[in-house]
Design a protein around this motif. Structure first.
Motif, PDB file in Angstrom:
ATOM      1  N   LEU A   1      -1.716  -2.957 -11.478  1.00 24.17           N
ATOM      2  CA  LEU A   1      -1.139  -1.914 -10.652  1.00 24.17           C
ATOM      3  C   LEU A   1       0.091  -1.353 -11.348  1.00 24.17           C
TER       4      LEU A   1
ATOM      5  N   ARG B   1      -5.904   0.505  -9.207  1.00 19.26           N
ATOM      6  CA  ARG B   1      -5.537  -0.901  -9.172  1.00 19.26           C
ATOM      7  C   ARG B   1      -6.770  -1.759  -8.933  1.00 19.26           C
TER       8      ARG B   1
ATOM      9  N   CYS C   1       2.112   1.797  -3.396  1.00 20.60           N
ATOM     10  CA  CYS C   1       1.038   2.332  -4.245  1.00 20.60           C
ATOM     11  C   CYS C   1       0.888   3.831  -4.024  1.00 20.60           C
TER      12      CYS C   1
ATOM     13  N   GLY D   1      -2.231   5.281  -8.626  1.00 20.42           N
ATOM     14  CA  GLY D   1      -2.523   4.100  -7.852  1.00 20.42           C
ATOM     15  C   GLY D   1      -3.788   3.368  -8.210  1.00 20.42           C
TER      16      GLY D   1
ATOM     17  N   GLU E   1       0.829  -1.207   0.000  1.00 13.73           N
ATOM     18  CA  GLU E   1       0.000   0.000   0.000  1.00 13.73           C
ATOM     19  C   GLU E   1       0.864   1.257   0.000  1.00 13.73           C
TER      20      GLU E   1
ATOM     21  N   LEU F   1       3.276   0.410 -10.400  1.00 10.93           N
ATOM     22  CA  LEU F   1       4.108   0.857  -9.283  1.00 10.93           C
ATOM     23  C   LEU F   1       5.314   1.585  -9.843  1.00 10.93           C
TER      24      LEU F   1
END
Length: 168
Positions: free
Chosen positions: A159, A137, A129, A135, A126, A161
């Motif tokens: 996601l 996702r 993220c 972010g 988290e 990142l």
């Protein structure tokens, strides 16, 4: 190769190649052949596999692949949540450094016998993220706060990142 469009707009390739138990050289060759056949989704883990993925990226470019890897299972005797969180972050940072990239497409979180350890690892994900500047996702598994903590592997799919800085 068929894809599905996730709620966040990410095109997720439905067919993937796995590098399980391959050497760096075997991984590099396998991924180049797969990419030429249109298979972009790559599921990898481990030091040799990561090095092979890095070689394939260097040869074919980052856009040739949809990269999926995982935070490895912590040692069975790890009970300290803070240490588990730090280990998860370190594993991610180490992989990104070997790969020489700033963006990863899919991150998996494997299980642990300790609910507190899994929660701490999830907290690290988290945090990554939140730092990613983008972010959106889709999550599958036990959910974002691991309230159930039922031991299933968690998947943060679609996601993006980012290791550092703004995305292009």
């Amino acid at each position: 190769i068929p894809t599905i469009t996730l709620r966040n707009g990410v095109e997720f390739p439905l067919i993937a190649s796995s590098t399980a138990d391959l050497t760096a050289e075997q991984t590099d060759i396998a991924l180049r052949v797969a990419a030429l056949a249109g298979v972009k989704n790559v599921d990898f883990d481990g030091t040799d596999e990561t090095s092979g993925v890095a070689k394939a990226i260097a040869a074919m470019g980052r856009d040739a692949f949809f990269l999926a890897t995982r935070i490895s299972k912590p040692p069975p005797d790890m009970k300290d949540p803070a240490a588990a969180k730090a280990l998860a972050q370190q594993q991610f940072d180490d992989k990104m450094a070997v790969l020489g990239i700033d963006v990863l497409d899919t991150l998996l979180l494997t299980d642990s016998p300790s609910c507190e350890v899994m929660q701490a690892q999830w907290e690290a994900v988290e945090d990554m993220c939140a730092a990613a500047r983008r972010g959106n996702r889709t999550q599958t598994g036990s959910g974002p706060d691991l309230r159930a903590c039922d031991g299933r592997a968690l998947n943060v799919t679609g996601l993006t990142l980012a290791k550092a800085g703004p995305l292009p």
